[in-house]
Every structure is written in C-alpha cells, then in structure tokens.
Motif scaffolding. Structure first.
Motif, PDB file in Angstrom:
ATOM      1  N   GLY A  35      -1.577   9.396   2.371  1.00  0.00           N
ATOM      2  CA  GLY A  35      -0.095   9.621   2.514  1.00  0.00           C
ATOM      3  C   GLY A  35      -0.007   8.014   2.591  1.00  0.00           C
ATOM      4  O   GLY A  35       0.752   7.429   1.475  1.00  0.00           O
ATOM      5  N   PHE A  36       1.320   8.276   3.111  1.00  0.00           N
ATOM      6  CA  PHE A  36       2.010   6.643   3.143  1.00  0.00           C
ATOM      7  C   PHE A  36       1.993   5.929   4.486  1.00  0.00           C
ATOM      8  O   PHE A  36       1.494   6.744   6.078  1.00  0.00           O
ATOM      9  N   ALA A  37       1.915   4.711   4.738  1.00  0.00           N
ATOM     10  CA  ALA A  37       2.324   4.492   5.486  1.00  0.00           C
ATOM     11  C   ALA A  37       3.032   3.176   5.632  1.00  0.00           C
ATOM     12  O   ALA A  37       3.702   2.669   4.700  1.00  0.00           O
ATOM     13  N   VAL A  38       4.293   2.974   6.952  1.00  0.00           N
ATOM     14  CA  VAL A  38       5.594   2.056   7.285  1.00  0.00           C
ATOM     15  C   VAL A  38       5.110   0.652   7.492  1.00  0.00           C
ATOM     16  O   VAL A  38       4.277   1.159   8.644  1.00  0.00           O
ATOM     17  N   VAL A  39       5.033  -0.328   6.664  1.00  0.00           N
ATOM     18  CA  VAL A  39       4.888  -1.711   7.422  1.00  0.00           C
ATOM     19  C   VAL A  39       5.691  -2.790   8.387  1.00  0.00           C
ATOM     20  O   VAL A  39       6.828  -2.466   6.976  1.00  0.00           O
ATOM     21  N   GLU A  40       5.951  -3.217   9.445  1.00  0.00           N
ATOM     22  CA  GLU A  40       7.201  -3.954   9.228  1.00  0.00           C
ATOM     23  C   GLU A  40       7.031  -5.109   9.374  1.00  0.00           C
ATOM     24  O   GLU A  40       5.442  -5.693  10.148  1.00  0.00           O
ATOM     25  N   ARG A  41       7.519  -5.776   8.334  1.00  0.00           N
ATOM     26  CA  ARG A  41       6.612  -7.162   8.301  1.00  0.00           C
ATOM     27  C   ARG A  41       7.318  -8.071   9.173  1.00  0.00           C
ATOM     28  O   ARG A  41       6.252  -9.610   9.913  1.00  0.00           O
ATOM     29  N   GLY A  42       8.262  -7.891   9.871  1.00  0.00           N
ATOM     30  CA  GLY A  42       8.685  -9.480  11.096  1.00  0.00           C
ATOM     31  C   GLY A  42       8.159  -9.359  12.505  1.00  0.00           C
ATOM     32  O   GLY A  42       8.181 -10.034  13.162  1.00  0.00           O
ATOM     33  N   LYS A  44       5.845  -9.162  15.019  1.00  0.00           N
ATOM     34  CA  LYS A  44       4.202 -10.208  15.089  1.00  0.00           C
ATOM     35  C   LYS A  44       3.551  -9.221  15.770  1.00  0.00           C
ATOM     36  O   LYS A  44       3.346  -8.596  17.189  1.00  0.00           O
ATOM     37  N   PRO A  45       1.515  -8.778  15.550  1.00  0.00           N
ATOM     38  CA  PRO A  45       0.747  -8.343  16.058  1.00  0.00           C
ATOM     39  C   PRO A  45       0.123  -8.344  16.882  1.00  0.00           C
ATOM     40  O   PRO A  45       0.002  -9.561  17.360  1.00  0.00           O
ATOM     41  N   LYS A  46      -0.275  -7.334  17.734  1.00  0.00           N
ATOM     42  CA  LYS A  46      -0.312  -7.478  19.334  1.00  0.00           C
ATOM     43  C   LYS A  46      -2.140  -7.060  19.150  1.00  0.00           C
ATOM     44  O   LYS A  46      -2.478  -6.528  18.198  1.00  0.00           O
ATOM     45  N   THR A  47      -2.625  -7.179  20.219  1.00  0.00           N
ATOM     46  CA  THR A  47      -4.267  -6.369  20.604  1.00  0.00           C
ATOM     47  C   THR A  47      -4.093  -4.944  20.625  1.00  0.00           C
ATOM     48  O   THR A  47      -3.589  -4.285  21.359  1.00  0.00           O
ATOM     49  N   GLY A  48      -4.977  -4.117  19.717  1.00  0.00           N
ATOM     50  CA  GLY A  48      -4.762  -2.882  19.939  1.00  0.00           C
ATOM     51  C   GLY A  48      -3.860  -2.187  17.969  1.00  0.00           C
ATOM     52  O   GLY A  48      -3.900  -1.230  17.920  1.00  0.00           O
ATOM     53  N   ASP A  49      -2.602  -3.048  17.775  1.00  0.00           N
ATOM     54  CA  ASP A  49      -1.965  -2.500  16.784  1.00  0.00           C
ATOM     55  C   ASP A  49      -2.442  -2.763  15.784  1.00  0.00           C
ATOM     56  O   ASP A  49      -4.091  -3.030  15.388  1.00  0.00           O
ATOM     57  N   TYR A  50      -1.634  -2.001  14.903  1.00  0.00           N
ATOM     58  CA  TYR A  50      -2.237  -1.481  13.528  1.00  0.00           C
ATOM     59  C   TYR A  50      -2.391  -2.350  12.596  1.00  0.00           C
ATOM     60  O   TYR A  50      -1.133  -1.988  12.315  1.00  0.00           O
ATOM     61  N   VAL A  51      -2.363  -3.411  11.768  1.00  0.00           N
ATOM     62  CA  VAL A  51      -1.931  -4.086  10.566  1.00  0.00           C
ATOM     63  C   VAL A  51      -2.235  -3.868   8.811  1.00  0.00           C
ATOM     64  O   VAL A  51      -3.738  -3.537   9.233  1.00  0.00           O
ATOM     65  N   LEU A  52      -1.616  -3.880   7.882  1.00  0.00           N
ATOM     66  CA  LEU A  52      -2.092  -4.541   7.306  1.00  0.00           C
ATOM     67  C   LEU A  52      -2.833  -6.160   6.550  1.00  0.00           C
ATOM     68  O   LEU A  52      -1.084  -6.882   6.849  1.00  0.00           O
ATOM     69  N   VAL A  53      -3.288  -5.557   5.919  1.00  0.00           N
ATOM     70  CA  VAL A  53      -3.683  -7.592   5.745  1.00  0.00           C
ATOM     71  C   VAL A  53      -4.539  -7.240   4.458  1.00  0.00           C
ATOM     72  O   VAL A  53      -4.517  -5.876   3.983  1.00  0.00           O
ATOM     73  N   SER A  54      -4.452  -8.484   3.572  1.00  0.00           N
ATOM     74  CA  SER A  54      -4.691  -8.870   2.258  1.00  0.00           C
ATOM     75  C   SER A  54      -6.119 -10.136   2.427  1.00  0.00           C
ATOM     76  O   SER A  54      -5.712 -10.950   3.180  1.00  0.00           O
ATOM     77  N   TRP A  55      -7.163  -9.488   2.002  1.00  0.00           N
ATOM     78  CA  TRP A  55      -8.115 -10.869   2.323  1.00  0.00           C
ATOM     79  C   TRP A  55      -9.171 -10.597   1.115  1.00  0.00           C
ATOM     80  O   TRP A  55      -9.183  -8.730   0.916  1.00  0.00           O
ATOM     81  N   ASN A  59      -5.935  -5.066   0.185  1.00  0.00           N
ATOM     82  CA  ASN A  59      -5.782  -4.818   1.205  1.00  0.00           C
ATOM     83  C   ASN A  59      -5.965  -3.903   1.993  1.00  0.00           C
ATOM     84  O   ASN A  59      -6.714  -2.720   1.141  1.00  0.00           O
ATOM     85  N   TYR A  60      -6.198  -4.202   3.404  1.00  0.00           N
ATOM     86  CA  TYR A  60      -6.946  -3.301   4.332  1.00  0.00           C
ATOM     87  C   TYR A  60      -6.620  -3.184   5.365  1.00  0.00           C
ATOM     88  O   TYR A  60      -5.509  -3.984   5.615  1.00  0.00           O
ATOM     89  N   PHE A  61      -6.211  -2.051   6.479  1.00  0.00           N
ATOM     90  CA  PHE A  61      -6.080  -1.403   7.446  1.00  0.00           C
ATOM     91  C   PHE A  61      -6.220  -2.162   8.761  1.00  0.00           C
ATOM     92  O   PHE A  61      -8.598  -1.917   8.622  1.00  0.00           O
ATOM     93  N   ALA A  62      -6.347  -3.015   9.547  1.00  0.00           N
ATOM     94  CA  ALA A  62      -7.387  -3.619  10.023  1.00  0.00           C
ATOM     95  C   ALA A  62      -6.559  -3.574  11.986  1.00  0.00           C
ATOM     96  O   ALA A  62      -5.417  -3.104  11.632  1.00  0.00           O
ATOM     97  N   ARG A  63      -7.126  -3.465  12.973  1.00  0.00           N
ATOM     98  CA  ARG A  63      -7.260  -3.911  13.826  1.00  0.00           C
ATOM     99  C   ARG A  63      -7.978  -5.185  14.669  1.00  0.00           C
ATOM    100  O   ARG A  63      -8.618  -5.267  14.815  1.00  0.00           O
ATOM    101  N   THR A  92       3.996   0.483  11.710  1.00  0.00           N
ATOM    102  CA  THR A  92       4.770   1.449  12.257  1.00  0.00           C
ATOM    103  C   THR A  92       4.279   2.867  12.320  1.00  0.00           C
ATOM    104  O   THR A  92       4.728   3.402  13.331  1.00  0.00           O
ATOM    105  N   TRP A  93       4.408   3.191  11.470  1.00  0.00           N
ATOM    106  CA  TRP A  93       4.077   4.854  11.016  1.00  0.00           C
ATOM    107  C   TRP A  93       2.967   5.048  10.093  1.00  0.00           C
ATOM    108  O   TRP A  93       2.857   4.828   9.416  1.00  0.00           O
ATOM    109  N   LEU A  94       2.267   6.561  10.186  1.00  0.00           N
ATOM    110  CA  LEU A  94       1.320   6.910   9.228  1.00  0.00           C
ATOM    111  C   LEU A  94       1.701   8.686   9.039  1.00  0.00           C
ATOM    112  O   LEU A  94       1.853   8.762  10.273  1.00  0.00           O
TER     113      LEU A  94
END
Length: 106
Positions: A35-42, A44-55, A59-63, A92-94
C-alpha cells in the motif's frame, strides 16, 4: 434570499486521506508493496517508532533500538554502518490496499 436551511447544521466535511492522516508540507507518501506509508520528515524518531531510512542507496523501514536500527527483515544496522544511514522521517501511517487483499472483511 430567504432563511438558511436548518440542514446546513448537519453537513459534514468529506473524508480525505489528507484530513485523516494529517498530511502537510512535511509529509511524504511512499508506495510500498502492500500500500502506502505516510512519513513525517519533521519528527524526531524515538525508540519504538517506525522510521524510513536511506542506507547504501536503498530505502528501508526500520525501528531504532538503542544505538542500532532494526530493519523489517531483522537485520541490525549498528556501529560504523550507522554513519552511512540517513533518517528520512518517522512513519505515521501505513495504508494497505483493499483491492489486493486475499481475505477481505465485509
């Protein structure tokens, strides 16, 4: 001319993805395999959040987990490898596709 209709008190706004997910100018919408993922760029990630990273150019989804990132497939990115990681934003949304669902709910 005349008086306003009493039905105007009961009119609701149309539901849109923008209003439900809180999409703004800092949001990215990324297409995923399900489907789609809504990513909030502004944010700051915390422990347990789902983040989009470039490595390493992908692009990867990671915690975040302490001083490491755990990807969807269970791979841990830690130590000097984190120097090559760019955190794009917090997911923020999947949103899953409804048409491809093999077990729909009615």
């Amino acid at each position: 001319m005349g008086f306003p209709s009493p039905a105007m008190d009961y009119i609701e706004n149309r539901l849109t993805p923008e209003s439900i997910c809180g999409i703004n100018s800092n949001s990215l919408i990324i297409e995923t395999s399900s489907g789609f993922a809504v990513v909030e760029r502004g944010s700051k990630p915390k422990t347990g959040d789902y983040v989009l990273v470039s490595w390493l150019g992908h692009n990867y989804f990671a915690r975040p987990a302490g001083r490491a990132l755990i990807t969807e497939d269970g791979e841990a990115i830690e130590g000097e490898a984190l120097d090559d990681v760019e955190v794009i934003g917090v997911v923020t949304w999947l949103v899953n596709r409804a048409l491809d669902d093999e077990a729909p709910v009615m």
